[in-house]
Design an enzyme around this catalytic site. Structure first.
Site, PDB file in Angstrom:
ATOM      1  N   LYS A  13       0.837  -1.210   0.000  1.00 34.15           N
ATOM      2  CA  LYS A  13       0.000   0.000   0.000  1.00 34.15           C
ATOM      3  C   LYS A  13       0.870   1.258   0.000  1.00 34.15           C
ATOM      4  O   LYS A  13       0.621   2.188  -0.755  1.00 34.15           O
ATOM      5  CB  LYS A  13      -0.918   0.024   1.240  1.00 34.15           C
ATOM      6  CG  LYS A  13      -1.821  -1.199   1.361  1.00 34.15           C
ATOM      7  CD  LYS A  13      -2.746  -1.120   2.569  1.00 34.15           C
ATOM      8  CE  LYS A  13      -2.064  -1.155   3.918  1.00 34.15           C
ATOM      9  NZ  LYS A  13      -1.509  -2.459   4.307  1.00 34.15           N
ATOM     10  N   ARG A  87      -9.310   0.709   9.225  1.00 33.69           N
ATOM     11  CA  ARG A  87      -8.933  -0.667   9.523  1.00 33.69           C
ATOM     12  C   ARG A  87     -10.012  -1.393  10.310  1.00 33.69           C
ATOM     13  O   ARG A  87      -9.848  -2.574  10.620  1.00 33.69           O
ATOM     14  CB  ARG A  87      -7.661  -0.675  10.365  1.00 33.69           C
ATOM     15  CG  ARG A  87      -6.373  -0.933   9.579  1.00 33.69           C
ATOM     16  CD  ARG A  87      -5.235  -0.857  10.589  1.00 33.69           C
ATOM     17  NE  ARG A  87      -4.053  -1.578  10.218  1.00 33.69           N
ATOM     18  CZ  ARG A  87      -2.995  -1.024   9.627  1.00 33.69           C
ATOM     19  NH1 ARG A  87      -3.023   0.226   9.253  1.00 33.69           N
ATOM     20  NH2 ARG A  87      -1.926  -1.747   9.404  1.00 33.69           N
ATOM     21  N   ARG A 126      12.131  -6.893   4.354  1.00 30.49           N
ATOM     22  CA  ARG A 126      12.188  -5.454   4.630  1.00 30.49           C
ATOM     23  C   ARG A 126      13.003  -5.223   5.905  1.00 30.49           C
ATOM     24  O   ARG A 126      13.824  -4.308   5.959  1.00 30.49           O
ATOM     25  CB  ARG A 126      10.758  -4.921   4.794  1.00 30.49           C
ATOM     26  CG  ARG A 126      10.677  -3.475   5.251  1.00 30.49           C
ATOM     27  CD  ARG A 126       9.295  -2.904   5.016  1.00 30.49           C
ATOM     28  NE  ARG A 126       8.361  -3.262   6.076  1.00 30.49           N
ATOM     29  CZ  ARG A 126       7.047  -3.019   6.038  1.00 30.49           C
ATOM     30  NH1 ARG A 126       6.505  -2.458   4.981  1.00 30.49           N
ATOM     31  NH2 ARG A 126       6.276  -3.352   7.044  1.00 30.49           N
ATOM     32  N   ARG A 138      11.727  -1.980  11.676  1.00 31.76           N
ATOM     33  CA  ARG A 138      10.551  -1.516  12.407  1.00 31.76           C
ATOM     34  C   ARG A 138      10.318  -2.454  13.583  1.00 31.76           C
ATOM     35  O   ARG A 138      10.466  -3.668  13.447  1.00 31.76           O
ATOM     36  CB  ARG A 138       9.335  -1.577  11.473  1.00 31.76           C
ATOM     37  CG  ARG A 138       8.915  -0.226  10.935  1.00 31.76           C
ATOM     38  CD  ARG A 138       7.856  -0.357   9.884  1.00 31.76           C
ATOM     39  NE  ARG A 138       6.630  -1.019  10.356  1.00 31.76           N
ATOM     40  CZ  ARG A 138       5.509  -1.058   9.652  1.00 31.76           C
ATOM     41  NH1 ARG A 138       5.462  -0.489   8.457  1.00 31.76           N
ATOM     42  NH2 ARG A 138       4.446  -1.667  10.119  1.00 31.76           N
ATOM     43  N   ARG A 149      -0.344  -8.947  13.600  1.00 32.49           N
ATOM     44  CA  ARG A 149      -0.825  -7.973  12.603  1.00 32.49           C
ATOM     45  C   ARG A 149      -1.723  -8.658  11.579  1.00 32.49           C
ATOM     46  O   ARG A 149      -2.753  -8.116  11.171  1.00 32.49           O
ATOM     47  CB  ARG A 149       0.362  -7.299  11.896  1.00 32.49           C
ATOM     48  CG  ARG A 149       0.965  -6.172  12.733  1.00 32.49           C
ATOM     49  CD  ARG A 149       2.401  -5.903  12.380  1.00 32.49           C
ATOM     50  NE  ARG A 149       2.594  -5.335  11.058  1.00 32.49           N
ATOM     51  CZ  ARG A 149       3.777  -5.312  10.430  1.00 32.49           C
ATOM     52  NH1 ARG A 149       4.843  -5.838  11.001  1.00 32.49           N
ATOM     53  NH2 ARG A 149       3.887  -4.765   9.246  1.00 32.49           N
TER      54      ARG A 149
HETATM   55  P1  ADP Z   1       1.349  -2.404   8.086  1.00 31.96           P
HETATM   56  O1  ADP Z   1       0.283  -2.155   7.063  1.00 31.96           O
HETATM   57  O2  ADP Z   1       2.668  -2.743   7.500  1.00 31.96           O
HETATM   58  O3  ADP Z   1       0.956  -3.388   9.162  1.00 31.96           O
HETATM   59  P2  ADP Z   1       1.134   0.342   9.134  1.00 31.96           P
HETATM   60  O4  ADP Z   1       2.333   1.178   9.007  1.00 31.96           O
HETATM   61  O5  ADP Z   1      -0.068   0.695   8.326  1.00 31.96           O
HETATM   62  O6  ADP Z   1       1.629  -1.115   8.890  1.00 31.96           O
HETATM   63  O7  ADP Z   1       0.645   0.293  10.670  1.00 31.96           O
HETATM   64  C1  ADP Z   1       1.521  -0.056  11.709  1.00 31.96           C
HETATM   65  C2  ADP Z   1       0.749  -0.164  13.030  1.00 31.96           C
HETATM   66  O8  ADP Z   1       0.146   1.092  13.362  1.00 31.96           O
HETATM   67  C3  ADP Z   1      -0.422  -1.142  13.054  1.00 31.96           C
HETATM   68  O9  ADP Z   1      -0.013  -2.470  13.297  1.00 31.96           O
HETATM   69  C4  ADP Z   1      -1.273  -0.567  14.189  1.00 31.96           C
HETATM   70  O10 ADP Z   1      -0.719  -0.854  15.457  1.00 31.96           O
HETATM   71  C5  ADP Z   1      -1.136   0.920  13.964  1.00 31.96           C
HETATM   72  N1  ADP Z   1      -2.171   1.446  13.041  1.00 31.96           N
HETATM   73  C6  ADP Z   1      -1.958   2.020  11.830  1.00 31.96           C
HETATM   74  N2  ADP Z   1      -3.109   2.406  11.259  1.00 31.96           N
HETATM   75  C7  ADP Z   1      -4.087   2.060  12.131  1.00 31.96           C
HETATM   76  C8  ADP Z   1      -5.505   2.165  12.128  1.00 31.96           C
HETATM   77  N3  ADP Z   1      -6.149   2.720  11.080  1.00 31.96           N
HETATM   78  N4  ADP Z   1      -6.191   1.692  13.200  1.00 31.96           N
HETATM   79  C9  ADP Z   1      -5.576   1.152  14.246  1.00 31.96           C
HETATM   80  N5  ADP Z   1      -4.241   1.007  14.322  1.00 31.96           N
HETATM   81  C10 ADP Z   1      -3.498   1.452  13.286  1.00 31.96           C
END
Ligand code: ADP
Length: 191
Positions: A13, A87, A126, A138, A149
């Protein structure tokens, strides 16, 4: 145009959102990036979310909805790309309301389809690349957090596929193709 990129962690994404920022002057709104920035800068909110994020769980709807709300008020340029938001179904409902408040609407939801084995592989890579480049991985790019996740995605986020399908907004594309091919599929959806 305002669009959502939907897909599990590692679906690509962020990569595709950056490309749309370049090619269409859109604004990328990544709640993951915003939360990581809050964590790094040590704000009160950053401290609250740090452990939850590192474990791979979702932070509360209230926090992420607040972050998005702040971003919708300024210049809209070529439109918003929601990356990693919504999400949960509650976040999806909140987004519809927030967009209506600023006189905008959602134009497309693009689901990037990938399979779990590829996701794990991409994320493990990554993390390795980050370390090889002299940086740090990360905190949530490890196997335990990744498993959580993925579980969070299937439990709480994947219902959004049905939600947006029912609204007629959903387009699904193959996220396993090359980055250029995925970009071409997205451009086709956007028309
Ligand atoms: P990825 O898609 O690689 O898992 P992101 O960078 O989008 O990672 O998100 C990393 C973390 O940030 C998530 O695992 C969660 O803890 C938090 N997070 C991000 N966006 C949201 C969201 N919309 N709602 C709840 N938690 C979120």
């Amino acid at each position: 145009m305002n669009i959502i990129l939907l897909g599990p962690p590692g679906a690509g994404k962020g990569t595709q959102a950056s490309r749309l920022v370049e090619s269409r002057d859109m604004i990328q709104l990544s709640t993951g990036d915003m939360l990581r920035a809050a964590k790094t800068s040590g704000t009160e909110m950053g401290k609250i979310v740090a452990d939850v994020m590192d474990r791979g769980e979702l932070v509360t709807d209230e926090i992420v909805i607040g972050l998005i709300r702040e971003q919708l008020e300024g210049d809209k340029k070529g439109g918003f790309i929601f990356d990693g938001f919504p999400r949960t179904l509650a976040q999806a409902d909140a987004l519809a309301e927030l967009l209506a408040e600023v006189g905008e609407k959602l134009d497309a939801v693009i689901e990037m389809q990938v399979d779990d084995e590829v996701l794990v592989h991409r994320i493990v890579n990554r993390a390795k690349e980050a370390v090889a480049a002299g940086g740090t991985a990360r905190a949530d790019d490890n196997e335990d957090s990744l498993r959580i996740r993925l579980m969070e995605y299937y439990k709480k986020t994947s219902p959004l596929i049905g939600y947006y399908h029912a609204k007629g907004d959903l387009s699904s594309i193959d996220g396993l193709a090359s980055m250029d091919e995925v970009e071409a599929s997205i451009v086709k959806v956007l028309g």
